[in-house]
Write a protein that holds these residues in place. Structure first.
Motif, PDB file in Angstrom:
ATOM      1  N   PHE A 107      20.021 -11.976  -3.805  1.00 41.53           N
ATOM      2  CA  PHE A 107      19.458 -11.644  -2.490  1.00 41.53           C
ATOM      3  C   PHE A 107      20.065 -12.551  -1.440  1.00 41.53           C
ATOM      4  N   ASP A 108      20.576 -11.951  -0.366  1.00 42.28           N
ATOM      5  CA  ASP A 108      21.208 -12.709   0.706  1.00 42.28           C
ATOM      6  C   ASP A 108      20.141 -13.175   1.699  1.00 42.28           C
ATOM      7  N   ARG A 109      19.901 -14.475   1.754  1.00 42.92           N
ATOM      8  CA  ARG A 109      18.848 -15.007   2.632  1.00 42.92           C
ATOM      9  C   ARG A 109      19.219 -14.917   4.110  1.00 42.92           C
ATOM     10  N   GLU A 110      20.488 -14.833   4.407  1.00 41.44           N
ATOM     11  CA  GLU A 110      20.895 -14.769   5.811  1.00 41.44           C
ATOM     12  C   GLU A 110      20.640 -13.386   6.398  1.00 41.44           C
ATOM     13  N   TYR A 111      20.985 -12.344   5.627  1.00 42.93           N
ATOM     14  CA  TYR A 111      20.874 -10.976   6.135  1.00 42.93           C
ATOM     15  C   TYR A 111      19.671 -10.214   5.572  1.00 42.93           C
ATOM     16  N   GLY A 112      19.001 -10.769   4.580  1.00 37.46           N
ATOM     17  CA  GLY A 112      17.820 -10.124   4.028  1.00 37.46           C
ATOM     18  C   GLY A 112      18.102  -8.848   3.267  1.00 37.46           C
ATOM     19  N   VAL A 113      19.190  -8.838   2.488  1.00 36.07           N
ATOM     20  CA  VAL A 113      19.572  -7.639   1.735  1.00 36.07           C
ATOM     21  C   VAL A 113      19.929  -8.024   0.302  1.00 36.07           C
ATOM     22  N   PHE A 114      19.825  -7.039  -0.594  1.00 37.57           N
ATOM     23  CA  PHE A 114      20.302  -7.221  -1.962  1.00 37.57           C
ATOM     24  C   PHE A 114      21.819  -7.128  -1.978  1.00 37.57           C
ATOM     25  N   LEU A 115      22.468  -7.993  -2.742  1.00 38.75           N
ATOM     26  CA  LEU A 115      23.908  -7.923  -2.915  1.00 38.75           C
ATOM     27  C   LEU A 115      24.279  -7.151  -4.170  1.00 38.75           C
ATOM     28  N   ASP A 116      23.274  -6.824  -4.966  1.00 38.91           N
ATOM     29  CA  ASP A 116      23.459  -6.015  -6.173  1.00 38.91           C
ATOM     30  C   ASP A 116      22.104  -5.414  -6.509  1.00 38.91           C
ATOM     31  N   ASN A 117      22.042  -4.637  -7.585  1.00 36.00           N
ATOM     32  CA  ASN A 117      20.772  -4.048  -7.987  1.00 36.00           C
ATOM     33  C   ASN A 117      19.774  -5.135  -8.379  1.00 36.00           C
ATOM     34  N   MET A 118      18.484  -4.857  -8.215  1.00 41.63           N
ATOM     35  CA  MET A 118      17.457  -5.779  -8.683  1.00 41.63           C
ATOM     36  C   MET A 118      17.597  -5.974 -10.183  1.00 41.63           C
ATOM     37  N   MET A 119      17.421  -7.210 -10.637  1.00 43.27           N
ATOM     38  CA  MET A 119      17.507  -7.508 -12.056  1.00 43.27           C
ATOM     39  C   MET A 119      16.165  -7.158 -12.703  1.00 43.27           C
ATOM     40  N   TYR A 120      15.950  -5.858 -12.854  1.00 39.19           N
ATOM     41  CA  TYR A 120      14.659  -5.355 -13.306  1.00 39.19           C
ATOM     42  C   TYR A 120      14.863  -4.275 -14.367  1.00 39.19           C
ATOM     43  N   ALA A 121      14.041  -4.337 -15.430  1.00 34.87           N
ATOM     44  CA  ALA A 121      13.992  -3.292 -16.453  1.00 34.87           C
ATOM     45  C   ALA A 121      15.377  -2.951 -16.997  1.00 34.87           C
ATOM     46  N   ILE A 134       0.840  -1.203   0.000  1.00 36.21           N
ATOM     47  CA  ILE A 134       0.000   0.000   0.000  1.00 36.21           C
ATOM     48  C   ILE A 134       0.871   1.248   0.000  1.00 36.21           C
ATOM     49  N   LEU A 135       1.918   1.250   0.815  1.00 32.50           N
ATOM     50  CA  LEU A 135       2.835   2.396   0.847  1.00 32.50           C
ATOM     51  C   LEU A 135       3.498   2.611  -0.505  1.00 32.50           C
ATOM     52  N   ARG A 136       3.830   1.511  -1.186  1.00 25.16           N
ATOM     53  CA  ARG A 136       4.464   1.621  -2.506  1.00 25.16           C
ATOM     54  C   ARG A 136       3.502   2.241  -3.498  1.00 25.16           C
ATOM     55  N   LYS A 137       2.261   1.792  -3.480  1.00 25.70           N
ATOM     56  CA  LYS A 137       1.273   2.324  -4.424  1.00 25.70           C
ATOM     57  C   LYS A 137       0.975   3.787  -4.144  1.00 25.70           C
ATOM     58  N   MET A 138       1.147   4.201  -2.891  1.00 21.31           N
ATOM     59  CA  MET A 138       0.939   5.602  -2.532  1.00 21.31           C
ATOM     60  C   MET A 138       2.178   6.450  -2.822  1.00 21.31           C
ATOM     61  N   GLY A 139       3.241   5.817  -3.280  1.00 22.70           N
ATOM     62  CA  GLY A 139       4.469   6.543  -3.585  1.00 22.70           C
ATOM     63  C   GLY A 139       5.300   6.876  -2.357  1.00 22.70           C
ATOM     64  N   LYS A 140       5.024   6.195  -1.240  1.00 20.32           N
ATOM     65  CA  LYS A 140       5.740   6.502   0.004  1.00 20.32           C
ATOM     66  C   LYS A 140       6.848   5.496   0.310  1.00 20.32           C
ATOM     67  N   MET A 141       7.046   4.550  -0.578  1.00 21.43           N
ATOM     68  CA  MET A 141       8.123   3.577  -0.403  1.00 21.43           C
ATOM     69  C   MET A 141       8.683   3.237  -1.786  1.00 21.43           C
ATOM     70  N   PRO A 142       9.992   3.285  -1.966  1.00 19.80           N
ATOM     71  CA  PRO A 142      10.569   2.950  -3.274  1.00 19.80           C
ATOM     72  C   PRO A 142      10.421   1.466  -3.581  1.00 19.80           C
ATOM     73  N   GLU A 143      10.412   1.149  -4.862  1.00 20.25           N
ATOM     74  CA  GLU A 143      10.215  -0.234  -5.297  1.00 20.25           C
ATOM     75  C   GLU A 143      11.241  -1.186  -4.701  1.00 20.25           C
ATOM     76  N   TYR A 144      12.512  -0.799  -4.764  1.00 17.55           N
ATOM     77  CA  TYR A 144      13.547  -1.721  -4.302  1.00 17.55           C
ATOM     78  C   TYR A 144      13.368  -2.066  -2.819  1.00 17.55           C
ATOM     79  N   LEU A 145      12.919  -1.079  -2.010  1.00 17.62           N
ATOM     80  CA  LEU A 145      12.750  -1.318  -0.582  1.00 17.62           C
ATOM     81  C   LEU A 145      11.555  -2.224  -0.326  1.00 17.62           C
ATOM     82  N   MET A 146      10.457  -2.001  -1.079  1.00 20.41           N
ATOM     83  CA  MET A 146       9.302  -2.878  -0.928  1.00 20.41           C
ATOM     84  C   MET A 146       9.681  -4.315  -1.267  1.00 20.41           C
ATOM     85  N   GLN A 147      10.420  -4.480  -2.372  1.00 18.62           N
ATOM     86  CA  GLN A 147      10.807  -5.825  -2.785  1.00 18.62           C
ATOM     87  C   GLN A 147      11.770  -6.460  -1.778  1.00 18.62           C
ATOM     88  N   ARG A 148      12.698  -5.668  -1.264  1.00 19.62           N
ATOM     89  CA  ARG A 148      13.641  -6.212  -0.285  1.00 19.62           C
ATOM     90  C   ARG A 148      12.906  -6.691   0.962  1.00 19.62           C
TER      91      ARG A 148
END
Length: 211
Positions: free
Chosen positions: A123-137, A43-57
């Motif tokens: 995506f690092d499953r242990e720490y829950g973070v991206f290790l590089d940019n999302m493979m998107y677009a 919902i926050l993403r659709k409202m423009g209050k959260m960036p895509e990469y953060l929502m996905q992370r």
């Protein structure tokens, strides 16, 4: 070399979401500890209050809670591998490349079963973070260009957000109707291209109306 998006292209749904529901069914506590937060973030993403990469992370964060991940992902693909699009299986080649925004840990098992190469979001499953940019677009096109892949004969995707990579291919194809129908990539006029650029910049996929 032919290049394929995965979710919605050769697989009829989003495997990251599908695996999430698979895990919640087997770990009911996730419905209370994870699912409400995921809905709030969407919902926050659709409202423009959260960036895509953060929502996905934050969404991919459910992967950090699956202690028996290796067993569950294999069981998930045991059941769902049969959903791979028949048209793709009929033309699959050993030099195919799957390129997906879904996490590597989810895509790797099915790519191995198909016997093809893949690139996905690290995506690092242990720490829950991206290790590089999302493979998107644009990141898909950047990866292909930076790593010196050979000429792309055909590119397939269900989303116009993949236009940057479509423009790198000799021929591009749009996949519609839940990975069941392949049509030519549409000719995009200036107005549509502007809309595509804006959608890519904001991180949302763009789809033609299913026919």
């Amino acid at each position: 070399m032919n290049v394929y998006d995965f979710d919605g292209t050769i697989f009829p749904s989003d495997c990251s979401i599908g695996f999430c529901f698979w895990c919640m069914k087997r770990r009911p506590g996730l419905w209370f500890t994870f699912f409400p937060k995921a809905v709030r973030n969407l919902i926050l993403r659709k409202m423009g209050k959260m960036p895509e990469y953060l929502m996905q992370r934050k969404f991919f964060g459910y992967l950090t809670r699956i202690d028996d991940f290796d067993e569950q992902i294999e069981r998930y693909w045991d059941k769902n591998e049969k959903r791979i699009a028949p048209w793709y299986l009929a033309q699959k080649r050993p030099d195919d490349l799957i390129i997906s925004a879904s996490p590597t840990c989810i895509i790797e098992p099915v790519a191995r079963r198909l016997g093809v190469r893949f690139v996905a979001t690290d995506f690092d499953r242990e720490y829950g973070v991206f290790l590089d940019n999302m493979m998107y677009a644009k990141e898909k096109a950047r990866y292909i260009l930076d790593h010196g892949f050979p000429v792309i004969e055909n590119f397939y995707s269900d989303s116009l957000a993949d236009t940057p990579l479509a423009l790198c291919a000799e021929k591009a194809h749009l996949v519609i109707n839940k990975a069941s129908t392949v049509i030519d990539w549409p000719d995009l006029d200036a107005e549509t291209m502007d809309a595509v650029r804006k959608k890519i910049d904001t991180g949302w996929s763009i789809h033609l109306k299913e026919q």
